[in-house]
Design an enzyme around this catalytic site. Structure first.
Site, short mmCIF file in Angstrom:
data_model
loop_
_atom_site.label_atom_id
_atom_site.label_comp_id
_atom_site.label_asym_id
_atom_site.label_seq_id
_atom_site.Cartn_x
_atom_site.Cartn_y
_atom_site.Cartn_z
N THR A 94 -70.67 12.35 0.40
CA THR A 94 -70.34 11.06 0.98
C THR A 94 -71.32 10.75 2.09
OG1 THR A 94 -68.53 9.71 1.83
CG2 THR A 94 -68.73 11.91 2.77
N TYR A 125 -62.33 7.06 -3.25
CA TYR A 125 -62.44 7.16 -1.79
C TYR A 125 -61.08 7.31 -1.12
CZ TYR A 125 -67.31 5.68 -2.35
OH TYR A 125 -68.64 5.59 -2.70
N ASP A 143 -67.08 10.41 6.86
CA ASP A 143 -67.33 9.05 6.38
C ASP A 143 -66.09 8.29 5.90
OD1 ASP A 143 -68.64 6.76 5.79
OD2 ASP A 143 -69.88 7.57 4.17
N ARG A 161 -82.56 9.56 -6.16
CA ARG A 161 -81.57 8.95 -7.07
C ARG A 161 -81.46 7.50 -6.64
NH1 ARG A 161 -75.91 9.52 -4.83
NH2 ARG A 161 -76.24 10.30 -2.72
N ASP A 165 -77.22 5.52 -10.48
CA ASP A 165 -75.79 5.55 -10.12
C ASP A 165 -75.22 4.14 -10.15
OD1 ASP A 165 -73.28 5.93 -9.05
OD2 ASP A 165 -73.95 7.34 -7.50
N TYR A 185 -79.26 3.87 -6.72
CA TYR A 185 -78.04 3.10 -6.99
C TYR A 185 -78.48 1.80 -7.67
CZ TYR A 185 -75.67 6.19 -3.69
OH TYR A 185 -75.14 7.27 -3.06
N GLU A 197 -74.91 7.98 -13.64
CA GLU A 197 -73.66 8.33 -12.96
C GLU A 197 -72.71 7.13 -12.89
OE1 GLU A 197 -73.41 11.43 -10.02
OE2 GLU A 197 -72.89 9.91 -8.53
N HIS A 236 -65.47 3.68 4.09
CA HIS A 236 -65.45 3.29 2.68
C HIS A 236 -64.19 2.48 2.42
CE1 HIS A 236 -68.75 5.46 0.78
NE2 HIS A 236 -68.53 6.48 1.59
N HIS A 244 -68.04 11.65 -10.53
CA HIS A 244 -67.40 12.34 -9.40
C HIS A 244 -66.02 12.83 -9.81
CE1 HIS A 244 -70.31 10.83 -6.37
NE2 HIS A 244 -70.42 9.84 -7.22
#
Ligand SMILES: O=C(O)C(=O)C[C@@H](O)[C@H](O)C(=O)O
Ligand SMILES: [Mg+2]
Ligand SMILES: [Mg+2]
Length: 389
Positions: free
Chosen positions: A295, A90, A42, A162, A193, A164, A219, A45, A244
């Site tokens: 990711t 990222y 990925d 979860r 998150d 966002y 998060e 990003h 993270h």
């Protein structure tokens, strides 16, 4: 055994949401005829620039060819000198190191005819509890669509989700309310998150507003590397805070400033299985919790995480890797499997990562390079194909 060649192949694989993620598949060949596979997962990003694959192949060949794949520490050190930690979530250099380190692990374990989990110390669990992601609402009309995702995934056995949050709190609240009304205790929300989008005070206000509903943790409720902001949320709210891990320096600061309760560890963001094991060990030593982040990898990257997770003694929260369930396709003969909301660690009968490339599928998803199409910052932040502003 010596490394003799390297091939990098870019694939662009759509998710069921329509968002396309570009990944680089790694093949590392040896003079003894073995091939190790890995995944630089990925690249889609921010930051909004791309890596030149021709240059990358030349550089990596220069580092790797002629080396003994069992020299994992030396090669990781060498890779880090070329692709240093950058204290950004990222950072693409970490993705590069991760793909190579996975292929090296696959090679070593194949050479020893054992699964990667055994090569890393032995599995203590054969399945890993995971949660399904609900991508960030920007508009009210997305709420019903996301409740339908919960309905459909619950039927497939995913009972933990979860969410966002942080761009449209009315929609976030309406979603949580709808889920509670329709599914009650059959569905659990693991985390909210914030993805570093809000400052800690704004996150705290949102957490207080949404605390009418059940969730386990929050998060990334502060901008990246705001260790004091994370600590403020941790001290002022009732919820554990997870973050993270994207560099040893950042993890050290989070430990030193006691910023978090739970480290979200994924090989992709810390630059490989070798580094991820160190990050998990640091969490263990400090008495902190840990979960596997994601990711949204394809099956090779997810298998690497399953092997890693199977060996961890402190994997004490629900993990995140569900990539193979999100993408419409994959590049292996048999994808990793999920059962009753668990990611199954590939069988002990399969050496290495337990994944075999499917050349036809690679052809199906192959794209010339990592260059960006037209995609907005919103789409990248929220992982959707929604173009509405
Ligand atoms: O926990 C997170 O943060 C993520 O899962 C980040 C996402 O953006 C993920 O990388 C994705 O591509 O969906
Ligand atoms: Mg996150
Ligand atoms: Mg991603």
């Amino acid at each position: 055994m010596k490394l003799s060649d390297l091939r990098l192949t870019v694939v662009g694989v759509p998710r069921s949401t329509g968002f396309v993620s570009k990944h680089v598949i790694v093949e590392l060949m040896t003079d003894e005829g073995l091939t190790g596979i890995g995944e630089m997962s990925d690249f889609s990003h921010l930051p909004y620039y791309s890596i030149d694959l021709k240059d990358l192949t030349t550089v990596l060949k220069g580092i790797l060819i002629g080396q003994n794949p069992f020299q994992l520490s030396r090669m990781n050190m060498e890779l880090k000198s070329h692709f240093p930690e950058a204290n950004f979530y990222y950072e693409k250099g970490n993705f590069i190191r991760n793909g190579i380190d996975a292929a090296l692990h696959d090679l070593c374990a194949k050479a020893l005819n054992m699964p990667v989990s055994e090569f890393m110390g032995g599995a203590i669990q054969q399945k890993i509890k995971v949660c399904f992601p609900i991508f960030r609402h920007r508009f009210m009309e997305e709420v019903e669509e996301n409740i339908a995702v919960v309905r459909q995934r619950l039927e497939q056995g995913f009972d933990v989700f979860r969410l966002y949050v942080g761009k449209n709190l009315d929609a976030d609240e309406a979603f949580l309310d709808g889920v509670q009304r329709e599914f009650g205790s059959r569905v659990k929300i693991k985390s909210l998150d914030f993805s570093h989008l809000l400052d800690w005070k704004a996150s705290l206000k949102a957490i207080r507003r949404l605390s009418a509903y059940d969730f386990e943790m929050v998060e990334s409720p502060a901008p990246q590397n705001d260790f004091e902001g994370l600590r403020q949320v941790r001290m002022k709210s009732d919820y554990p805070v997870s973050e993270h891990v994207w560099s040893f320096r950042q993890q050290h600061e989070m430990l030193r400033q006691d910023s978090v309760d739970i480290f979200n560890i994924s090989p992709i963001f810390i630059g490989g299985l070798t580094s991820a094991r160190k990050a998990a060990a640091a969490a263990e030593v400090a008495g902190k919790g840990c979960l596997l982040g994601t990711t949204q990898e394809l099956s090779i990257g997810t298998a690497a995480m399953a092997h890693l997770g199977s060996t961890l003694v402190n994997l004490n929260y629900t993990s995140d890797p569900t990539g193979p369930e999100l993408y419409v396709g994959d590049v292996v003969k048999e994808a990793v499997r999920y059962e009753d909301g668990y990611l199954l660690v590939p069988g002990a009968d399969k050496p290495g990562l337990g994944m075999e490339l499917d050349l036809e599928k690679i052809e199906q998803y192959r794209v010339p390079d990592l260059s960006w199409g037209a995609v907005s910052v919103h789409q990248l932040q929220d992982r959707t194909s929604q173009t509405k502003q």
